[in-house]
Design a protein around this motif. Structure first.
Motif, PDB file in Angstrom:
ATOM      1  N   VAL A 147      50.097   2.742  96.993  1.00  0.00           N
ATOM      2  CA  VAL A 147      48.739   2.896  96.457  1.00  0.00           C
ATOM      3  C   VAL A 147      48.543   2.005  95.241  1.00  0.00           C
ATOM      4  CG1 VAL A 147      47.120   4.502  95.381  1.00  0.00           C
ATOM      5  CG2 VAL A 147      48.431   5.214  97.391  1.00  0.00           C
ATOM      6  N   VAL A 164      45.786  -1.221  94.997  1.00  0.00           N
ATOM      7  CA  VAL A 164      44.815  -1.358  93.909  1.00  0.00           C
ATOM      8  C   VAL A 164      45.019  -2.686  93.184  1.00  0.00           C
ATOM      9  CG1 VAL A 164      44.120  -0.430  91.665  1.00  0.00           C
ATOM     10  CG2 VAL A 164      44.486   1.121  93.600  1.00  0.00           C
ATOM     11  N   CYS A 210      35.453   4.108  95.409  1.00  0.00           N
ATOM     12  CA  CYS A 210      36.461   5.048  95.882  1.00  0.00           C
ATOM     13  C   CYS A 210      35.825   6.414  96.103  1.00  0.00           C
ATOM     14  CB  CYS A 210      37.610   5.159  94.875  1.00  0.00           C
ATOM     15  SG  CYS A 210      38.942   6.286  95.365  1.00  0.00           S
ATOM     16  N   PHE A 257      38.479   3.295 100.143  1.00  0.00           N
ATOM     17  CA  PHE A 257      38.664   2.533  98.919  1.00  0.00           C
ATOM     18  C   PHE A 257      38.275   1.107  99.269  1.00  0.00           C
ATOM     19  CE2 PHE A 257      41.296  -0.305  96.291  1.00  0.00           C
ATOM     20  CZ  PHE A 257      40.957   0.142  95.032  1.00  0.00           C
ATOM     21  N   TYR A 266      49.899   1.277 103.668  1.00  0.00           N
ATOM     22  CA  TYR A 266      49.321   2.622 103.559  1.00  0.00           C
ATOM     23  C   TYR A 266      48.689   3.085 104.869  1.00  0.00           C
ATOM     24  CZ  TYR A 266      45.840   6.163 102.229  1.00  0.00           C
ATOM     25  OH  TYR A 266      45.076   7.302 102.174  1.00  0.00           O
ATOM     26  N   LEU A 326      40.727   6.093 103.743  1.00  0.00           N
ATOM     27  CA  LEU A 326      41.624   6.982 103.010  1.00  0.00           C
ATOM     28  C   LEU A 326      41.818   8.306 103.734  1.00  0.00           C
ATOM     29  CD1 LEU A 326      40.519   6.685  99.259  1.00  0.00           C
ATOM     30  CD2 LEU A 326      42.111   5.256 100.562  1.00  0.00           C
ATOM     31  N   ASP A 330      43.782  11.678  99.348  1.00  0.00           N
ATOM     32  CA  ASP A 330      44.397  10.586  98.585  1.00  0.00           C
ATOM     33  C   ASP A 330      43.469   9.926  97.583  1.00  0.00           C
ATOM     34  OD1 ASP A 330      46.841  10.926  99.750  1.00  0.00           O
ATOM     35  OD2 ASP A 330      46.596   9.325 101.233  1.00  0.00           O
ATOM     36  N   HIS A 331      42.193  10.337  97.557  1.00  0.00           N
ATOM     37  CA  HIS A 331      41.258   9.691  96.637  1.00  0.00           C
ATOM     38  C   HIS A 331      41.717   9.832  95.186  1.00  0.00           C
ATOM     39  CE1 HIS A 331      39.385  13.430  95.122  1.00  0.00           C
ATOM     40  NE2 HIS A 331      39.660  13.889  96.329  1.00  0.00           N
ATOM     41  N   PHE A 384      44.280   7.152  94.307  1.00  0.00           N
ATOM     42  CA  PHE A 384      43.652   5.854  94.097  1.00  0.00           C
ATOM     43  C   PHE A 384      42.896   5.835  92.775  1.00  0.00           C
ATOM     44  CE2 PHE A 384      44.713   5.221  98.471  1.00  0.00           C
ATOM     45  CZ  PHE A 384      44.779   3.838  98.643  1.00  0.00           C
ATOM     46  N   ASN A 402      45.361   5.485  89.865  1.00  0.00           N
ATOM     47  CA  ASN A 402      45.854   4.117  89.731  1.00  0.00           C
ATOM     48  C   ASN A 402      44.764   3.165  89.244  1.00  0.00           C
ATOM     49  OD1 ASN A 402      48.816   3.573  90.776  1.00  0.00           O
ATOM     50  ND2 ASN A 402      47.988   5.219  92.032  1.00  0.00           N
TER      51      ASN A 402
END
Length: 260
Positions: A30, A34, A58, A63, A109, A159, A163-164, A167, A170
Motif C-alpha cells: 500500500v 501511494v 480515496c 484509490f 495489491y 480497493l 482498506d481505505h 491508503f 499512507n
C-alpha cells in the motif's frame, strides 16, 4: 586454451520473473502504491512543463491518481508502460525513479487496475490485469475515442472496502514531506495540500522520534541506531536530532535507493 565468455540472461517468458516483480519486492504494497503512482503523476506534470497539483481520490471503492501530463501514447504504452525495467526517466535527473517498476505497483495489491489516458486528443481506457496466455500481466484496450478533455493520465486501483483506512494513513504520512501540491479527496472531503520543503528537522506534537531520508519529497525510513555514530559530530544532529524527528533532505538522483 581459449577462454570463452558467455553472458547471463533472463528468460522473459518465465512466470517466475513476473511473480518476483509482483509479489517479492514490496515489503509494504500500500505504501509503495501511494508513493510510486503519485511520484509518476508528478513526473508526468514535470515532463509536460506544468505545476498542476496531483489529484488523488480515496474512498471505499477505489484509490485513484490523476496528472495533467502529456498522456500515454499507444507507442509509449507498448514500449515503456508494458515493459518491466524500461523507463522514460532513465536519463532525466529531474524525475523520480527510473527502474521501470513503479507503474506496475498496483499488481502488488490487486489483480487488475484501470489506466485512463488522454493523448493528442484521443482518450484511451485500458484494463491491466493478471492473466492472458502466459498467466502474466496484460493490458486490454477497452475503448478509444476523440475527446476535448485535456491531456493526462488517471490510474484507478480498486480497493477492498476495509482498506481505505490503510491508503488514507499512507497518504497522510506521504503528504507530510512531499514537495509538490496535491489535491486530495477522501470520502468527499477535499484537502488541498500545498507541498512543503524540508530544510533540517521538524518536531510535530505526538510524532515519533525517527530518522528519515527525504529524497525529492519522498520519505524513506532509516535505522537510527545505524547512523547515530555517523551523525554524532554533526551540529544539526546535536541541536535537533537527539529527541526529535530528524530528516535528511536530498534532491532527485542525489542518492541511489533500493526498489522496495
Amino acid at each position: 586454451m581459449t577462454l570463452i565468455s558467455q553472458n547471463f540472461t533472463v528468460d522473459a517468458s518465465s512466470n517466475l520473473i513476473f511473480d518476483i516483480l509482483r509479489n517479492k519486492i514490496y515489503s509494504d504494497p500500500v505504501k509503495s502504491i501511494v508513493q510510486e503512482i503519485i511520484s509518476n503523476a508528478r513526473d508526468a506534470n514535470r515532463e509536460a512543463g506544468n505545476n498542476h497539483p496531483v489529484k488523488v481520490l480515496c474512498n471505499g471503492q477505489k484509490f485513484s491518481v490523476k496528472d495533467n501530463g502529456l498522456g500515454i501514447s499507444p507507442d509509449r504504452m507498448e514500449k515503456v508502460f508494458l515493459q518491466y525495467l524500461v523507463s522514460s526517466k532513465t536519463s532525466d535527473n529531474h524525475q523520480t525513479g527510473g527502474f521501470g517498476l513503479g507503474a506496475k505497483t498496483p499488481f502488488a495489491y490487486t489483480d487488475s487496475f484501470e489506466i485512463v489516458t488522454v493523448n493528442n486528443g484521443i482518450k484511451y481506457q485500458y484494463l491491466a490485469s493478471i492473466g492472458g496466455e502466459s498467466n502474466g500481466g496484460e493490458v486490454l484496450l477497452v475503448s478509444s475515442e476523440p475527446t476535448t478533455e485535456s491531456s493526462g493520465t488517471e490510474i484507478v486501483v480498486p480497493l477492498n472496502s476495509s482498506d481505505h483506512a490503510k491508503f488514507n494513513h499512507n497518504m497522510t504520512r506521504f503528504m507530510e514531506y512531499f514537495n509538490t501540491p496535491i489535491e486530495y479527496t477522501y470520502y468527499g472531503v477535499k484537502i488541498d495540500y500545498p507541498g512543503i520543503k524540508i530544510i533540517d528537522s521538524v518536531q510535530l506534537p505526538g510524532y515519533r522520534v525517527n530518522t528519515f531520508v527525504v529524497l525529492d519529497g519522498i520519505y524513506y525510513p532509516l535505522d537510527r541506531n545505524k547512523i547515530t555514530s555517523l551523525m554524532m559530530n554533526d551540529q544539526r544532529y546535536q541541536k535537533y536530532g537527539r529527541d526529535k524527528e530528524f530528516i535528511l533532505s536530498f534532491g532527485s538522483r542525489e542518492l541511489d535507493v533500493s526498489v522496495n
